[in-house]
Design a protein around this motif. Structure first.
Motif, PDB file in Angstrom:
ATOM      1  N   ASP A  46      30.504  37.586  56.743  1.00  0.00           N
ATOM      2  CA  ASP A  46      29.963  38.409  57.548  1.00  0.00           C
ATOM      3  C   ASP A  46      28.601  38.970  57.829  1.00  0.00           C
ATOM      4  N   THR A  47      27.411  39.276  56.472  1.00  0.00           N
ATOM      5  CA  THR A  47      26.349  39.721  56.154  1.00  0.00           C
ATOM      6  C   THR A  47      25.606  39.349  56.212  1.00  0.00           C
ATOM      7  N   THR A  48      24.367  39.305  56.438  1.00  0.00           N
ATOM      8  CA  THR A  48      23.344  38.913  56.694  1.00  0.00           C
ATOM      9  C   THR A  48      21.933  39.896  55.476  1.00  0.00           C
ATOM     10  N   VAL A  49      21.885  39.400  54.366  1.00  0.00           N
ATOM     11  CA  VAL A  49      21.051  39.919  54.306  1.00  0.00           C
ATOM     12  C   VAL A  49      19.460  39.710  54.121  1.00  0.00           C
ATOM     13  N   LEU A  50      18.570  40.466  54.590  1.00  0.00           N
ATOM     14  CA  LEU A  50      17.325  40.146  55.071  1.00  0.00           C
ATOM     15  C   LEU A  50      16.430  40.399  54.231  1.00  0.00           C
ATOM     16  N   GLU A  51      15.393  40.009  53.203  1.00  0.00           N
ATOM     17  CA  GLU A  51      14.863  40.328  52.576  1.00  0.00           C
ATOM     18  C   GLU A  51      13.438  40.254  52.903  1.00  0.00           C
ATOM     19  N   MET A  52      12.873  41.676  52.804  1.00  0.00           N
ATOM     20  CA  MET A  52      11.662  42.204  53.022  1.00  0.00           C
ATOM     21  C   MET A  52      10.308  41.776  51.489  1.00  0.00           C
ATOM     22  N   ARG A  53       9.889  41.390  51.842  1.00  0.00           N
ATOM     23  CA  ARG A  53       8.104  41.680  51.250  1.00  0.00           C
ATOM     24  C   ARG A  53       7.379  41.695  51.888  1.00  0.00           C
ATOM     25  N   HIS A  69      -1.430  46.495  54.466  1.00  0.00           N
ATOM     26  CA  HIS A  69      -2.027  45.101  54.614  1.00  0.00           C
ATOM     27  C   HIS A  69      -0.356  44.069  55.827  1.00  0.00           C
ATOM     28  N   PRO A  70      -0.751  44.713  56.976  1.00  0.00           N
ATOM     29  CA  PRO A  70       0.483  43.953  57.951  1.00  0.00           C
ATOM     30  C   PRO A  70       0.747  43.039  58.078  1.00  0.00           C
ATOM     31  N   ASP A  71      -0.450  41.716  57.094  1.00  0.00           N
ATOM     32  CA  ASP A  71      -0.227  40.791  57.367  1.00  0.00           C
ATOM     33  C   ASP A  71       0.613  39.503  56.415  1.00  0.00           C
ATOM     34  N   GLU A  72       0.762  40.659  55.336  1.00  0.00           N
ATOM     35  CA  GLU A  72       1.590  40.444  53.594  1.00  0.00           C
ATOM     36  C   GLU A  72       3.005  40.986  53.999  1.00  0.00           C
ATOM     37  N   VAL A  73       3.551  41.316  55.153  1.00  0.00           N
ATOM     38  CA  VAL A  73       4.791  41.115  55.848  1.00  0.00           C
ATOM     39  C   VAL A  73       5.679  39.972  56.074  1.00  0.00           C
ATOM     40  N   LEU A  74       6.983  40.197  54.934  1.00  0.00           N
ATOM     41  CA  LEU A  74       7.894  38.955  55.187  1.00  0.00           C
ATOM     42  C   LEU A  74       8.989  39.431  55.757  1.00  0.00           C
ATOM     43  N   VAL A  75      10.010  39.066  56.459  1.00  0.00           N
ATOM     44  CA  VAL A  75      11.035  39.163  56.438  1.00  0.00           C
ATOM     45  C   VAL A  75      11.855  38.266  56.383  1.00  0.00           C
ATOM     46  N   GLU A  76      12.926  37.813  55.975  1.00  0.00           N
ATOM     47  CA  GLU A  76      13.821  37.067  56.029  1.00  0.00           C
ATOM     48  C   GLU A  76      15.038  36.695  55.881  1.00  0.00           C
ATOM     49  N   ALA A  77      16.176  36.403  56.786  1.00  0.00           N
ATOM     50  CA  ALA A  77      17.438  36.449  56.691  1.00  0.00           C
ATOM     51  C   ALA A  77      18.214  35.618  55.938  1.00  0.00           C
ATOM     52  N   VAL A  78      18.881  36.263  54.857  1.00  0.00           N
ATOM     53  CA  VAL A  78      19.311  34.980  54.419  1.00  0.00           C
ATOM     54  C   VAL A  78      21.249  35.526  54.607  1.00  0.00           C
ATOM     55  N   GLU A  79      21.965  34.073  55.082  1.00  0.00           N
ATOM     56  CA  GLU A  79      23.028  34.420  55.073  1.00  0.00           C
ATOM     57  C   GLU A  79      24.007  34.373  54.135  1.00  0.00           C
ATOM     58  N   LEU A  94      19.354  45.201  53.981  1.00  0.00           N
ATOM     59  CA  LEU A  94      17.709  45.051  54.408  1.00  0.00           C
ATOM     60  C   LEU A  94      17.101  45.373  52.565  1.00  0.00           C
ATOM     61  N   ASP A  95      16.823  44.638  51.592  1.00  0.00           N
ATOM     62  CA  ASP A  95      16.419  44.510  50.576  1.00  0.00           C
ATOM     63  C   ASP A  95      15.119  44.705  50.741  1.00  0.00           C
ATOM     64  N   VAL A  96      14.337  44.954  50.204  1.00  0.00           N
ATOM     65  CA  VAL A  96      13.075  45.045  50.066  1.00  0.00           C
ATOM     66  C   VAL A  96      12.536  44.768  48.438  1.00  0.00           C
ATOM     67  N   VAL A  97      12.225  43.387  48.665  1.00  0.00           N
ATOM     68  CA  VAL A  97      11.730  42.455  47.264  1.00  0.00           C
ATOM     69  C   VAL A  97      10.945  42.479  46.353  1.00  0.00           C
ATOM     70  N   GLU A  98      10.925  42.881  45.130  1.00  0.00           N
ATOM     71  CA  GLU A  98       9.319  42.676  44.651  1.00  0.00           C
ATOM     72  C   GLU A  98       9.505  41.654  43.444  1.00  0.00           C
TER      73      GLU A  98
END
Lengths: 216, 113
Positions: free
Chosen positions: B40-47, B24-34, B84-88
């Motif tokens: 200096d670490t940026t977390v990319l939250e992947m849903r 389901h590619p349309d449901e992929v969302l990645v957001e950078a959280v500084e 990179l975090d995969v968020v459930e």
């Protein structure tokens, strides 16, 4: 799923790499070969799609024992929807990294064979990737008096060498297979996760014995 | 490349890689959280869609680990550190494929590096 359509698979991989060089900013060049032309002349890999990486950032690909190379390979195989047991059909390489690893592996196999014959005790290699374990198993086929099997789980899986018929003996801990000198540093980039991210960590050098006890 | 452009690029890269992996590619969302100031670490939250979580994590976390390795290489070029975090979602606790302790969702608090 067999790779029925090399062209489609090659396009998928090419799109992936293009993404890395554009959006990802990695300065890489790549050549994708599919079908018969991709075959490994040494017969060590069962590959059907071969991706050669070059360019200014190619060093990134082989550093840390080819960690990025394996990551690219894995993601590409997933994108092409290969089943896990079919992953060997796609192979990435850069600057003959794998051929050199194969040669190291061959030398390590010869040394281990000598040692098992001399001591009679089973010999455990360090944990390594499934592809590298496969290379080792293949390398031992030339020895009629020895046999190998894989032991351990997941990232800790390693090859054990026995004298033929000795398989009931539990493997002695002898993590003595040393990775090549190139790119072995352990400085980490980003990423999180508790331990065990680097499956090569903690290996002994040369003949040094592990902390003792059979590894399971 | 400005700082924001780098984060945008990292987001886009991870989004597109994940889209190529899931059903389901349309449901992929990645957001950078500084991180906080000075971090200096940026977390990319992947849903992703609930039934795609296993796909982006992979057996023994291998796929998400591979994506992290790719992200680290890109981060080297950016002179930035990414995670990179995969968020459930909380109502979908499906961690059966996460057998080696790799991150699934916000429950994890260890930070490497």
């Amino acid at each position: 799923m067999p790779i029925e359509d090399y062209r489609a698979a090659a396009t998928t991989i090419s799109d992936f790499l293009k993404l890395l060089t554009t959006t990802g900013g990695l300065r890489l060049k790549y050549r994708i070969t599919a079908g018969e032309g991709a075959a490994d002349p040494d017969g060590l890999e069962a590959r059907e799609i071969y991706v050669e990486i070059a360019g200014p950032d190619a060093g990134l690909v082989t550093q840390r024992n080819g960690e990025l190379l394996r990551a690219l390979e894995h993601v590409a195989a997933k994108m092409v929807r290969l089943e896990p047991e079919e992953h060997d059909r796609i192979s990435f390489d850069s600057g003959n990294f794998k051929a050199m690893r194969a040669r190291e592996m061959k030398m390590a196999a010869d040394a281990a064979a000598e040692r098992v014959r001399r001591s009679g005790a089973p010999y455990s290699f360090q944990p390594m990737s499934s592809r590298e374990r496969r290379m080792l198993h293949l390398a031992f086929r030339q020895f009629d008096d020895l046999e190998t099997e894989s032991s351990g789980e997941g990232l800790r899986r390693f090859v054990v060498v026995y004298r033929k018929g000795d398989k009931h003996v539990p493997p002695a801990a002898a993590p003595s297979f040393q990775r090549g000198g190139r790119g072995g540093r352990d400085s980490r980039g980003g990423g999180r996760g508790p331990g065990r991210r680097n499956d090569r960590r903690g290996g002994g050098r040369g003949d040094r014995r592990g902390p003792g006890g059979p590894r399971r | 490349m400005t700082h924001d452009e780098k984060l945008d690029a990292a987001e886009e890269l991870m989004t597109k890689i994940a889209r190529a992996l899931v059903d389901h590619p349309d449901e992929v969302l990645v957001e950078a959280v500084e991180g906080d100031e000075g971090d200096d670490t940026t977390v990319l939250e992947m849903r992703v869609a609930p039934d795609d979580v296993g796909k982006v994590i992979g057996k023994q976390g291998r796929t998400v680990r591979s994506m992290r390795t790719i992200l680290a290489a890109v981060g080297q070029g950016h002179h930035l550190r990414y995670e990179l975090d995969v968020v459930e979602d909380e109502d979908d606790e499906n961690d059966e494929e996460d057998t080696d302790g790799t991150t699934v969702g916000g429950s994890e608090s260890t930070t490497a590096g």
